[in-house]
Motif scaffolding. Sequence first.
Motif, PDB file in Angstrom:
ATOM      1  N   UNK A   1      -7.628 102.041  -3.775  1.00 49.18           N
ATOM      2  CA  UNK A   1      -8.647 102.443  -2.817  1.00 49.18           C
ATOM      3  C   UNK A   1      -9.853 103.007  -3.378  1.00 49.18           C
ATOM      4  N   UNK A   2     -11.088 103.279  -2.506  1.00 49.84           N
ATOM      5  CA  UNK A   2     -12.171 104.030  -2.991  1.00 49.84           C
ATOM      6  C   UNK A   2     -11.994 105.456  -3.566  1.00 49.84           C
ATOM      7  N   UNK A   3     -10.975 106.045  -3.216  1.00 46.00           N
ATOM      8  CA  UNK A   3     -10.593 107.374  -3.605  1.00 46.00           C
ATOM      9  C   UNK A   3      -9.452 107.593  -4.704  1.00 46.00           C
ATOM     10  N   UNK A   4      -9.307 106.204  -5.387  1.00 48.39           N
ATOM     11  CA  UNK A   4      -8.160 106.021  -6.224  1.00 48.39           C
ATOM     12  C   UNK A   4      -8.234 107.002  -7.590  1.00 48.39           C
ATOM     13  N   UNK A   5      -7.277 106.757  -8.369  1.00 53.28           N
ATOM     14  CA  UNK A   5      -7.183 107.550  -9.638  1.00 53.28           C
ATOM     15  C   UNK A   5      -8.048 107.040 -10.659  1.00 53.28           C
ATOM     16  N   UNK A   6      -8.804 107.829 -11.597  1.00 50.46           N
ATOM     17  CA  UNK A   6      -9.285 107.343 -12.636  1.00 50.46           C
ATOM     18  C   UNK A   6      -9.060 108.665 -13.736  1.00 50.46           C
ATOM     19  N   UNK A   7      -9.244 108.206 -14.949  1.00 52.17           N
ATOM     20  CA  UNK A   7      -9.238 109.328 -16.288  1.00 52.17           C
ATOM     21  C   UNK A   7     -10.155 108.963 -17.068  1.00 52.17           C
ATOM     22  N   UNK A   8     -11.082 109.873 -17.304  1.00 49.42           N
ATOM     23  CA  UNK A   8     -12.302 109.728 -18.352  1.00 49.42           C
ATOM     24  C   UNK A   8     -11.950 109.388 -19.583  1.00 49.42           C
ATOM     25  N   UNK A   9     -10.637 109.665 -20.046  1.00 49.12           N
ATOM     26  CA  UNK A   9     -10.216 109.392 -21.420  1.00 49.12           C
ATOM     27  C   UNK A   9      -9.460 107.912 -21.625  1.00 49.12           C
ATOM     28  N   UNK A  10      -8.941 107.522 -20.455  1.00 50.48           N
ATOM     29  CA  UNK A  10      -7.922 106.284 -20.759  1.00 50.48           C
ATOM     30  C   UNK A  10      -8.339 105.361 -19.758  1.00 50.48           C
ATOM     31  N   UNK A  11      -8.674 105.625 -18.621  1.00 58.47           N
ATOM     32  CA  UNK A  11      -8.667 104.687 -17.588  1.00 58.47           C
ATOM     33  C   UNK A  11     -10.000 104.885 -16.567  1.00 58.47           C
ATOM     34  N   UNK A  12     -10.991 104.154 -16.544  1.00 60.14           N
ATOM     35  CA  UNK A  12     -12.050 104.492 -15.729  1.00 60.14           C
ATOM     36  C   UNK A  12     -12.992 103.334 -15.434  1.00 60.14           C
ATOM     37  N   UNK A  13     -13.811 103.530 -14.375  1.00 61.78           N
ATOM     38  CA  UNK A  13     -14.888 102.536 -14.167  1.00 61.78           C
ATOM     39  C   UNK A  13     -16.047 102.636 -15.158  1.00 61.78           C
ATOM     40  N   UNK A  14     -16.523 101.653 -15.581  1.00 60.04           N
ATOM     41  CA  UNK A  14     -17.573 101.598 -16.677  1.00 60.04           C
ATOM     42  C   UNK A  14     -19.131 101.732 -15.797  1.00 60.04           C
ATOM     43  N   UNK A  15     -19.682 102.887 -16.001  1.00 62.51           N
ATOM     44  CA  UNK A  15     -21.026 103.167 -14.939  1.00 62.51           C
ATOM     45  C   UNK A  15     -22.210 102.164 -15.169  1.00 62.51           C
ATOM     46  N   UNK A  16     -22.058 101.395 -16.287  1.00 63.92           N
ATOM     47  CA  UNK A  16     -23.168 100.386 -16.453  1.00 63.92           C
ATOM     48  C   UNK A  16     -22.691  98.819 -15.727  1.00 63.92           C
ATOM     49  N   UNK A  17     -21.518  98.455 -15.906  1.00 66.55           N
ATOM     50  CA  UNK A  17     -21.170  97.280 -15.625  1.00 66.55           C
ATOM     51  C   UNK A  17     -19.827  97.156 -14.420  1.00 66.55           C
ATOM     52  N   UNK A  18     -19.420  98.290 -14.097  1.00 67.50           N
ATOM     53  CA  UNK A  18     -18.373  98.332 -13.040  1.00 67.50           C
ATOM     54  C   UNK A  18     -16.976  98.086 -13.571  1.00 67.50           C
ATOM     55  N   UNK A  19     -16.731  97.458 -14.761  1.00 67.12           N
ATOM     56  CA  UNK A  19     -15.542  97.097 -15.284  1.00 67.12           C
ATOM     57  C   UNK A  19     -14.409  98.053 -15.267  1.00 67.12           C
ATOM     58  N   UNK A  20     -13.146  97.644 -15.138  1.00 61.07           N
ATOM     59  CA  UNK A  20     -12.177  98.576 -15.164  1.00 61.07           C
ATOM     60  C   UNK A  20     -11.712  98.664 -16.514  1.00 61.07           C
ATOM     61  N   UNK A  21     -11.777  99.829 -17.146  1.00 62.50           N
ATOM     62  CA  UNK A  21     -11.777 100.142 -18.637  1.00 62.50           C
ATOM     63  C   UNK A  21     -10.560 100.977 -19.005  1.00 62.50           C
ATOM     64  N   UNK A  22      -9.961 100.309 -20.157  1.00 61.38           N
ATOM     65  CA  UNK A  22      -8.567 100.804 -20.477  1.00 61.38           C
ATOM     66  C   UNK A  22      -8.643 101.111 -21.929  1.00 61.38           C
ATOM     67  N   UNK A  23      -8.429 102.441 -22.425  1.00 61.36           N
ATOM     68  CA  UNK A  23      -8.302 102.989 -23.814  1.00 61.36           C
ATOM     69  C   UNK A  23      -7.012 103.249 -24.200  1.00 61.36           C
ATOM     70  N   UNK A  24      -6.499 102.787 -25.363  1.00 59.21           N
ATOM     71  CA  UNK A  24      -5.381 103.135 -25.917  1.00 59.21           C
ATOM     72  C   UNK A  24      -5.686 103.265 -27.550  1.00 59.21           C
ATOM     73  N   UNK A  25      -5.353 104.842 -27.795  1.00 54.66           N
ATOM     74  CA  UNK A  25      -5.280 105.348 -29.048  1.00 54.66           C
ATOM     75  C   UNK A  25      -4.105 104.655 -30.001  1.00 54.66           C
ATOM     76  N   UNK A  26      -4.333 104.999 -31.373  1.00 57.55           N
ATOM     77  CA  UNK A  26      -3.171 104.452 -32.400  1.00 57.55           C
ATOM     78  C   UNK A  26      -2.125 105.636 -32.250  1.00 57.55           C
ATOM     79  N   UNK A  27      -2.592 106.806 -31.865  1.00 57.41           N
ATOM     80  CA  UNK A  27      -1.602 108.063 -31.592  1.00 57.41           C
ATOM     81  C   UNK A  27      -1.564 108.400 -30.086  1.00 57.41           C
ATOM     82  N   UNK A  28      -0.412 108.279 -29.738  1.00 56.83           N
ATOM     83  CA  UNK A  28      -0.109 108.566 -28.288  1.00 56.83           C
ATOM     84  C   UNK A  28       1.288 108.376 -27.731  1.00 56.83           C
ATOM     85  N   UNK A  29       1.887 108.918 -26.617  1.00 54.67           N
ATOM     86  CA  UNK A  29       3.019 108.855 -26.297  1.00 54.67           C
ATOM     87  C   UNK A  29       3.608 107.585 -25.855  1.00 54.67           C
ATOM     88  N   UNK A  30       4.615 107.110 -26.384  1.00 58.64           N
ATOM     89  CA  UNK A  30       5.277 105.559 -26.207  1.00 58.64           C
ATOM     90  C   UNK A  30       6.389 105.552 -25.451  1.00 58.64           C
TER      91      UNK A  30
END
Length: 254
Positions: A69-98
């Motif tokens: 939904x339109x009030x759904x979850x986002x996370x500025x570091x890992x999961x967000x909507x790109x403000x320029x093109x609207x894409x659903x953006x995923x970021x995964x670093x080399x160091x993180x919880x697995x």
Amino acid sequence: MKKRKLLAIAMSAAVVGTLGVLGVTSASAATLDPSLPPGGNFNLAIWQLQLPTGSPGKPDTIQPAQLKGANGYSNPAYFWTDKNDGSMTFWAPEKGVTTPNSNYARTELRETAEWPLAGNHTMSAQLRIPSVTKNVCVGQVHLGSGGTSTKPLLELYYRPNGDIYLGTENSPAGGQTLHKVGNVALGVKWTYVINVTGNKINLTVNGSKTSYSIPASFNPYKEYFKAGSYNQSSSESTTNGAKVKFYALTVTHS
């Protein structure tokens, strides 16, 4: 009246975003609203999200009710909507919880329902990868209930030189065979369609289709789709990793 009009536009964008890629051989992006969270542009009611945060062996997961939904979850570091093109953006670093069965961090959607190999199951996507360190998995069919294996049935990989590979599992016990299925320059949009019907995998990358047999040893298992950024390299770096941007993502079962 103005507010009603804006709401109608947002709802229209969300509907098109969830229904715009039903074809088995192609996928095209819909109009995305950059002001909405990912759940406002994509149908996330069928997914849960795994993040590269949490405690060792227990990554944080976000459930469908929180994502959709339109009030759904986002996370500025890992999961967000790109403000320029609207894409659903995923970021995964080399160091993180697995997860306990992986050495690699991910920001990845997991389909919540499982399905048998019998039937017709399709995941369609349009995406691009702006950055990747070594290798990133952008789509999977994973084994679910039916046995003890924690392996995927298939994984779709993208590398920094643009090479795209499909990895097919030889058996539930393990062993993966790689098939080169295309090349797209870093940062350029491309499409994939993963279709599983019976004991056959049909993969279409930018309109080019290849097919692969599924060994009978997988028949007892149910499956589920995954999509996002499953980084395939690890280090102590939190700045190196893989960013994946989706412009369309649709799942159908029949």
